[in-house]
Design a protein around this motif. Structure first.
Motif, PDB file in Angstrom:
ATOM      1  N   VAL A   1      46.129  47.894  55.875  1.00 59.66           N
ATOM      2  CA  VAL A   1      46.150  49.142  55.089  1.00 59.66           C
ATOM      3  C   VAL A   1      45.859  48.832  53.621  1.00 59.66           C
ATOM      4  N   TRP A   2      46.493  47.782  53.113  1.00 58.91           N
ATOM      5  CA  TRP A   2      46.280  47.374  51.721  1.00 58.91           C
ATOM      6  C   TRP A   2      44.810  47.023  51.478  1.00 58.91           C
ATOM      7  N   LEU A   3      44.210  46.256  52.393  1.00 63.42           N
ATOM      8  CA  LEU A   3      42.799  45.875  52.246  1.00 63.42           C
ATOM      9  C   LEU A   3      41.892  47.105  52.270  1.00 63.42           C
ATOM     10  N   SER A   4      42.204  48.076  53.127  1.00 63.88           N
ATOM     11  CA  SER A   4      41.363  49.275  53.208  1.00 63.88           C
ATOM     12  C   SER A   4      41.397  50.073  51.901  1.00 63.88           C
ATOM     13  N   ILE A   5      42.465  49.899  51.118  1.00 58.99           N
ATOM     14  CA  ILE A   5      42.594  50.618  49.840  1.00 58.99           C
ATOM     15  C   ILE A   5      41.921  49.870  48.698  1.00 58.99           C
ATOM     16  N   VAL A   6      42.143  48.539  48.632  1.00 56.37           N
ATOM     17  CA  VAL A   6      41.724  47.778  47.447  1.00 56.37           C
ATOM     18  C   VAL A   6      40.363  47.125  47.577  1.00 56.37           C
ATOM     19  N   VAL A   7      39.824  47.003  48.791  1.00 52.25           N
ATOM     20  CA  VAL A   7      38.594  46.239  48.962  1.00 52.25           C
ATOM     21  C   VAL A   7      37.405  46.932  48.304  1.00 52.25           C
ATOM     22  N   ASP A   8      36.543  46.147  47.709  1.00 56.47           N
ATOM     23  CA  ASP A   8      35.279  46.656  47.186  1.00 56.47           C
ATOM     24  C   ASP A   8      34.209  45.617  47.500  1.00 56.47           C
ATOM     25  N   ASN A   9      33.092  45.672  46.816  1.00 50.17           N
ATOM     26  CA  ASN A   9      31.995  44.753  47.127  1.00 50.17           C
ATOM     27  C   ASN A   9      32.200  43.344  46.565  1.00 50.17           C
ATOM     28  N   ASN A  10      33.360  43.079  45.985  1.00 50.63           N
ATOM     29  CA  ASN A  10      33.676  41.747  45.473  1.00 50.63           C
ATOM     30  C   ASN A  10      34.927  41.241  46.183  1.00 50.63           C
TER      31      ASN A  10
ATOM     32  N   GLN B   1      27.603  37.871  53.683  1.00 53.76           N
ATOM     33  CA  GLN B   1      26.296  37.235  53.869  1.00 53.76           C
ATOM     34  C   GLN B   1      25.163  38.246  54.021  1.00 53.76           C
ATOM     35  N   ILE B   2      25.405  39.306  54.761  1.00 48.95           N
ATOM     36  CA  ILE B   2      24.322  40.260  55.045  1.00 48.95           C
ATOM     37  C   ILE B   2      24.261  41.358  53.988  1.00 48.95           C
ATOM     38  N   VAL B   3      25.399  41.962  53.691  1.00 49.76           N
ATOM     39  CA  VAL B   3      25.402  43.069  52.744  1.00 49.76           C
ATOM     40  C   VAL B   3      25.211  42.573  51.318  1.00 49.76           C
ATOM     41  N   GLN B   4      26.009  41.564  50.917  1.00 47.14           N
ATOM     42  CA  GLN B   4      25.921  41.063  49.552  1.00 47.14           C
ATOM     43  C   GLN B   4      24.827  40.011  49.388  1.00 47.14           C
ATOM     44  N   GLY B   5      24.317  39.471  50.497  1.00 46.21           N
ATOM     45  CA  GLY B   5      23.251  38.473  50.425  1.00 46.21           C
ATOM     46  C   GLY B   5      23.701  37.151  49.822  1.00 46.21           C
ATOM     47  N   ARG B   6      24.992  36.813  49.989  1.00 45.93           N
ATOM     48  CA  ARG B   6      25.520  35.587  49.408  1.00 45.93           C
ATOM     49  C   ARG B   6      25.518  34.455  50.439  1.00 45.93           C
ATOM     50  N   THR B   7      25.901  33.262  50.021  1.00 39.93           N
ATOM     51  CA  THR B   7      25.762  32.069  50.858  1.00 39.93           C
ATOM     52  C   THR B   7      26.957  31.918  51.805  1.00 39.93           C
ATOM     53  N   PRO B   8      26.788  31.092  52.865  1.00 32.43           N
ATOM     54  CA  PRO B   8      27.925  30.781  53.742  1.00 32.43           C
ATOM     55  C   PRO B   8      29.075  30.125  52.987  1.00 32.43           C
ATOM     56  N   PHE B   9      28.757  29.370  51.937  1.00 33.84           N
ATOM     57  CA  PHE B   9      29.824  28.741  51.160  1.00 33.84           C
ATOM     58  C   PHE B   9      30.673  29.810  50.467  1.00 33.84           C
ATOM     59  N   ASP B  10      30.037  30.868  49.990  1.00 29.67           N
ATOM     60  CA  ASP B  10      30.789  31.985  49.421  1.00 29.67           C
ATOM     61  C   ASP B  10      31.711  32.608  50.472  1.00 29.67           C
TER      62      ASP B  10
ATOM     63  N   ARG C   1      32.430  52.619  52.476  1.00 26.67           N
ATOM     64  CA  ARG C   1      33.268  53.569  53.207  1.00 26.67           C
ATOM     65  C   ARG C   1      33.442  53.141  54.658  1.00 26.67           C
ATOM     66  N   ALA C   2      32.390  52.590  55.246  1.00 33.79           N
ATOM     67  CA  ALA C   2      32.481  52.095  56.625  1.00 33.79           C
ATOM     68  C   ALA C   2      33.487  50.952  56.711  1.00 33.79           C
ATOM     69  N   LEU C   3      33.432  50.040  55.745  1.00 37.21           N
ATOM     70  CA  LEU C   3      34.362  48.917  55.707  1.00 37.21           C
ATOM     71  C   LEU C   3      35.803  49.403  55.589  1.00 37.21           C
ATOM     72  N   ARG C   4      36.047  50.302  54.652  1.00 33.47           N
ATOM     73  CA  ARG C   4      37.411  50.773  54.426  1.00 33.47           C
ATOM     74  C   ARG C   4      37.971  51.531  55.630  1.00 33.47           C
ATOM     75  N   LEU C   5      37.151  52.391  56.213  1.00 29.08           N
ATOM     76  CA  LEU C   5      37.619  53.135  57.378  1.00 29.08           C
ATOM     77  C   LEU C   5      37.824  52.193  58.570  1.00 29.08           C
ATOM     78  N   GLY C   6      36.930  51.210  58.713  1.00 24.13           N
ATOM     79  CA  GLY C   6      37.077  50.230  59.789  1.00 24.13           C
ATOM     80  C   GLY C   6      38.378  49.453  59.671  1.00 24.13           C
TER      81      GLY C   6
END
Length: 545
Positions: A363-372, A310-319, A501-506
């Motif tokens: 661990v898997w999410l920290s590797i594969v996650v991106d902005n989508n 919602q904040i970073v990507q600016g998408r809707t709550p439904f998304d 990078r913050a997301l992945r490290l988090g």
């Protein structure tokens, strides 16, 4: 709640359980609806997302601080009467949310909801113990875990749709309707009258209340006030030290003091605020530790994902609801189906396997996650995490409930409420502080690598007070400066890289916490629930080392 002395009784009607089931949904939906409404509140009130997270933290903090007192009030006044009063107060809280003119009123509303939940939480366990026995009781207890998961699914689906199409305030109309329904169904419940002779240990109540408030308040402000040294946002400093870590230390000391005081009262034959026999063995303590960690992990993930979408990507709550659907649906079904495995596998086996799943998923999410968030690998990671999380929450609660006698139902409920809500508040606070802290460090590092962004431009944007903003918002801010098109492009690139990078490290840090939780999980009982009543009745240790 195990009651070995009770004779076999006829099956009770499930209608009263509908009210208790909806009461659990009421509380869980309220909390889950807050992240869904994050974007709308930030837009309406013009505040950063961390301010909205304070409302989430406030709810959990108030429940955790008051739930032990709430259990004693319920025993003294009577569970049914207090249950109806606090459900009505929850309705008032929902109305306050709907009409809130500022984020301050949202925080007040969640404080009121938390105070109400402080009595609802132990009353659920106590009323189940009063209304159901044997296998029905086991099923009823298990349903609370599935109700919590169902509320998460409903909040993200119904709440996300309402927040997108109508507005975030209408999300809490559902809370109001639920509160009214629970109030009406409460007249089908039965319970023993209150006992005016029940004493409330005021000293212990003050100690644990102040301890939890200090601990949570300190954790919630670690980023804002400074991790060690007092930052610009700190209200004061202690010899240059930030007050946040000092509050955390004070909180830990007060919690330890609470246990010392409670043991002292127990030795003197006085009634404690909560019976420490609930923590009677290393297995029960392991269940509490495991419950705290898994709920904290869930809270961290439930705050992180909506923040990015919602904040970073600016998408809707439904998304947001669509992105979280695999996770919430999996939690719901895992919480319901894990009960079927209790007769085949021990809590220790299920617990260790559950934390292995959550660790691998993070661990898997920290590797594969991106902005989508809609990619198949990301959905798979959320699915696996949901299986582990859903199984663990129901499992550890069942371990506590089935290992204690019926007269400790309120105490078990208060321990559950304190643990879950303190974990939720700490998990949300730590996730917010962790992500913002990592983001600030990433941006500082990235700026040194981008020489096309001169210090004069950086000072105009005030990147020293870093928070999560969308590319669109950053572009709007840069448009008010003398930045060139190339510099705007470079600044947006820095923002995107630092956030990801913050997301992945988090996520990787959360995975580390999940891996550590395998240790307390390995201390869960080796026996199966069907073997518990005999061991509890004899007072022996059912799982000797």
């Amino acid at each position: 709640m195990t009651d070995t002395s009770a004779p076999a009784t006829a099956r009770a009607s499930w209608v009263p359980m509908i009210g208790l089931f909806l009461a659990q949904i009421l509380m869980s939906y309220n909390v889950s609806a807050l992240p869904v409404s994050l974007g709308g509140m930030v837009h309406d009130f013009g505040v950063p997302p961390t301010d909205v997270s304070t409302a989430i933290v406030t709810y959990g903090l108030v429940v955790a601080a008051l739930v032990m007192v709430g259990a004693k009030i319920g025993q003294r006044v009577g569970w049914i009467l207090m249950f109806r009063i606090v459900v009505a107060l929850f309705a008032v809280s929902a109305l306050t949310m709907i009409l809130a003119p500022s984020v301050g009123w949202v925080i007040v509303a969640q404080a009121l909801a938390g105070a109400s939940a402080a009595i609802i939480v132990p009353s659920l366990v106590a009323l189940i113990a009063e209304n159901y026995h044997g296998r029905q009781q086991e099923t009823a207890i298990g349903s609370l875990g599935s109700a919590r998961a169902l509320a998460g699914v409903s909040a993200f689906l119904i709440g996300g749709t309402l927040a997108t199409l109508v507005g975030w305030r209408q999300v809490f109309v559902v809370v109001l309707v639920l509160a009214i329904a629970v109030f009406l169904l409460s007249f089908r419940l039965r319970s023993a009258p209150g006992n005016p002779e029940v004493k409330i240990d005021v000293v212990a109540a003050v100690i644990i209340g102040l301890g939890i408030v200090s601990l949570t308040f300190g954790v919630n402000n670690l980023n804002r006030w400074g991790l060690l040294q007092a930052g610009p946002g700190a209200p004061f400093d202690i010899l240059g030290l930030s007050p946040a870590p000092v509050l955390v230390v004070i909180g830990v000391v007060l919690v330890q003091l609470f246990f010392l005081w409670t043991r002292r009262r127990t030795r003197r034959g006085q009634v404690p605020l909560v019976s420490l026999s609930v923590f009677g063995s290393s297995r029960e303590r392991a269940a509490v530790y495991a419950m705290f960690i898994v709920v904290a992990l869930e809270a961290g993930l439930n705050f992180t994902v909506p923040l990015y979408i919602q904040i970073v990507q600016g998408r809707t709550p439904f998304d947001t609801s669509l992105a979280m659907l695999p996770f919430n649906l999996t939690v719901f079904f895992a919480a319901m189906l894990v009960v079927r495995f209790y007769r085949r596998f021990s809590p220790r086996t299920i617990g260790v396997f559950g934390f292995i799943l959550t660790t691998v998923a993070l661990v898997w999410l920290s590797i594969v996650v991106d902005n989508n968030w809609e990619t198949l690998p990301t959905i798979l990671g959320l699915f696996v995490f949901g299986v582990g999380q859903g199984a663990l929450v129901t499992l550890v609660f069942n371990v506590l409930v089935t290992a204690s006698p019926k007269h400790l139902a309120g105490d078990v409920g208060s321990v559950r409420g304190t643990t879950q809500n303190l974990a939720s508040a700490v998990g949300t606070a730590v996730a917010g502080a962790l992500l913002v802290g990592i983001l600030a460090a990433n941006i500082s590092t990235a700026l040194t690598d981008h020489t096309e962004l001169p210090p004069s431009l950086v000072s105009q944007v005030d990147l020293g007070s870093v928070n999560f903003v969308s590319n669109e918002r950053l572009t709007e801010v840069l448009a008010e400066t003398d930045a060139t098109d190339a510099q705007v492009t470079a600044a947006v690139a820095v923002n995107e890289e630092a956030r990801l990078r913050a997301l992945r490290l988090g996520l990787l840090i959360l995975a580390g916490v999940s891996a550590l939780a395998i240790v307390p999980a390995s201390r869960l009982p080796r026996f199966r629930p069907g073997e518990i009543p005999e061991s509890v009745a004899t007072g022996s240790d059912p799982d000797p080392e």
